[in-house]
Design a protein around this motif. Structure first.
Motif, short mmCIF file in Angstrom:
data_model
loop_
_atom_site.label_atom_id
_atom_site.label_comp_id
_atom_site.label_asym_id
_atom_site.label_seq_id
_atom_site.Cartn_x
_atom_site.Cartn_y
_atom_site.Cartn_z
N VAL A 265 -51.38 23.76 15.07
CA VAL A 265 -51.18 24.98 13.97
C VAL A 265 -50.27 24.72 12.93
O VAL A 265 -49.26 24.17 13.32
N MET A 266 -50.53 25.42 11.74
CA MET A 266 -49.36 25.61 10.82
C MET A 266 -49.16 26.97 10.62
O MET A 266 -50.15 27.68 10.47
N VAL A 267 -47.99 27.27 10.46
CA VAL A 267 -47.63 28.66 10.22
C VAL A 267 -46.75 28.50 8.60
O VAL A 267 -45.74 28.02 8.81
N ALA A 268 -47.62 29.27 7.70
CA ALA A 268 -46.85 29.40 6.41
C ALA A 268 -46.23 30.89 6.26
O ALA A 268 -47.04 31.77 6.24
N ALA A 269 -44.97 30.76 6.20
CA ALA A 269 -44.29 32.30 6.22
C ALA A 269 -42.83 32.35 5.42
O ALA A 269 -43.01 31.81 4.23
N HIS A 270 -41.97 33.08 5.78
CA HIS A 270 -40.92 33.34 4.84
C HIS A 270 -39.78 33.15 5.58
O HIS A 270 -39.41 33.04 6.83
N GLN B 286 -53.18 29.60 20.84
CA GLN B 286 -54.08 28.62 20.25
C GLN B 286 -53.50 27.13 20.62
O GLN B 286 -54.14 26.10 20.83
N LEU B 287 -51.90 27.13 20.52
CA LEU B 287 -51.34 25.86 21.03
C LEU B 287 -51.67 25.38 22.24
O LEU B 287 -51.76 24.46 22.66
N THR B 288 -51.64 26.57 23.17
CA THR B 288 -51.77 26.29 24.61
C THR B 288 -53.32 25.76 24.85
O THR B 288 -53.62 24.91 25.79
N SER C 272 -49.46 20.39 18.08
CA SER C 272 -48.09 20.54 17.00
C SER C 272 -48.25 21.72 16.55
O SER C 272 -49.33 22.34 16.10
N LEU C 273 -47.03 22.28 16.10
CA LEU C 273 -46.71 23.31 15.32
C LEU C 273 -45.99 23.01 14.15
O LEU C 273 -44.96 22.39 14.36
N ILE C 274 -46.44 23.51 12.88
CA ILE C 274 -45.57 23.06 11.86
C ILE C 274 -45.49 24.28 11.28
O ILE C 274 -46.24 25.37 11.03
N TYR D 136 -42.69 21.02 15.56
CA TYR D 136 -42.52 21.02 16.99
C TYR D 136 -43.74 20.51 17.75
O TYR D 136 -44.81 20.74 17.23
N ILE D 137 -43.50 20.01 18.94
CA ILE D 137 -44.64 19.45 19.73
C ILE D 137 -44.39 20.61 20.84
O ILE D 137 -43.59 21.07 21.40
N PHE D 138 -45.68 20.93 21.17
CA PHE D 138 -46.01 21.60 22.22
C PHE D 138 -46.73 21.03 23.47
O PHE D 138 -48.00 20.93 23.07
N LYS D 139 -46.02 21.24 24.65
CA LYS D 139 -46.93 20.50 25.76
C LYS D 139 -46.41 21.23 27.17
O LYS D 139 -45.10 21.36 27.16
N GLU D 140 -47.30 21.27 27.73
CA GLU D 140 -47.27 21.87 29.04
C GLU D 140 -45.94 23.26 29.05
O GLU D 140 -45.36 23.40 29.83
#
Ligand SMILES: O=C(O)[C@H](O)COP(=O)(O)O
Length: 333
Positions: A256-261, A249-251, A82-84, A293-297
């Motif tokens: 992963v969490m991304v804190a940005a702008h 990383q997701l692969t 998962s990606l946040i 987001y879900i990252f799969k395949e």
């Protein structure tokens, strides 16, 4: 949903549809319907939850520990991850309505609250590695959000700027390492450089140059503010970094969490959701709202913004998320 949560939830505006990114073929191959909470209407431009049901996959252990965040990934049973994405909470210049860009200002007390609230929304979601910009408002947001996480791992900023910084921050206990989450900071995720608008009041600038001109500077894809970066220029560094560092990383199965702008994330979301340069104009990100987001395949599927920590549908998104949540429930807190 509280009134505040509902407002915040609906404050994220996106465009009609998104598609699945197929990393293998470097293309998007399927449309996905985005809906606002409680409805499934293709014409609705508010971003909410997806109407698709959760996908099924094998179990992933919730506890995963990258050794340095730059490789060295242990093999996983499932490659689903998962990606946040989260924009920082209100900054002291957001509060004053000043163009901020690459000026490194901290959060307000309201921004601190937003970050804590964001953390409570994602407190049951797995997070193995965190990326933030090099700016304090994004780092504060990530740290404050992690204070709410039920796994109670300690987010630790990686200092790889020199060999000495790296070796002086070494952890000598494997057990302690397992209870930590690496936080990788990257200037490439910084806010778009706002050029000669930095420090100017947004309303006064609109009064001086006209609303349309300022809107073009702020929201268009290709037009930079005076001596600043356009969204396109910002995307060149932010999306490249995302593809080079975050996607691997997701692969490998890391969450992963991304804190940005606002704008570094707009460029990343534009890429993930394959928005056109016209569509991205109406993409607005509120402060302190996490998006999942879900990252799969090799594919990204947008799942919207968790409204609350117990929101059942978030954990029904995938079997893995449900099982991670159950493990947290079964752990003695
Ligand atoms: O840098 C700023 O001023 C804000 O964080 C984002 O500004 P925007 O709303 O004009 O994109």
């Amino acid at each position: 949903m509280t009134a505040a949560a509902a407002t915040a939830h609906h404050a994220i505006v996106s465009t009609r549809s998104t598609r699945l990114w197929n990393a293998k073929n470097s293309r998007f191959d399927k449309n996905v319907c985005l809906v606002s909470v409680g409805s499934c209407c293709p014409g609705n431009r508010k971003l909410g939850l997806l109407c698709a049901s959760g996908s099924q996959s094998s179990v992933t252990e919730p506890v995963q520990q990258p050794s340095n965040g730059k490789g060295d990934h242990s093999p996983k049973k499932s490659k689903e991850s998962s990606l946040i994405l989260i924009r920082h909470g209100e900054s002291m210049w957001n509060e004053k309505n000043l163009f901020t860009g690459c000026v490194d200002v901290p959060l307000t007390p309201k921004g601190v609250q937003e970050a804590i609230e964001a953390g409570s929304r994602i407190r049951n979601l797995p997070i193995d590695v965190i990326y933030t910009s090099s700016m304090v408002r994004a780092q504060m947001t990530a740290m404050l959000a992690m204070m709410q996480h039920r796994r109670k791992k300690v987010p630790i900023i990686m200092h790889n700027e020199s060999e000495q910084a790296h070796s002086w921050s070494k952890i000598y206990s494997e057990d302690t390492k397992k209870l930590s989450i690496p936080v990788i900071t990257a200037w490439q995720l910084n806010e778009r450089m706002y050029g000669e608008l930095q420090g100017l009041n947004k309303q006064e600038t609109a009064d001086q140059f006209g609303k349309e001109q300022v809107h073009e500077w702020r929201r268009s894809y290709g037009i930079p503010p005076p001596n600043g970066e356009s969204l396109e220029m910002c995307a060149e560094r932010a999306v490249s970094y995302f593809n080079d560092q975050v996607v691997p990383q997701l692969t490998s199965g890391k969450h992963v969490m991304v804190a940005a702008h606002a704008n570094s994330l707009r460029s990343i979301i534009m890429h993930l959701d394959r928005l056109t340069s016209q569509e991205v104009i109406s993409l607005e990100l509120s402060t302190g709202i996490p998006m999942l987001y879900i990252f799969k395949e090799g594919k990204f599927v947008r799942r919207g913004s968790p409204v609350g920590p117990s929101e059942a549908s978030v954990y029904a998104y995938t079997k893995n998320l449900a099982q991670y949540r159950q493990k947290l429930d079964s752990m003695v807190q």
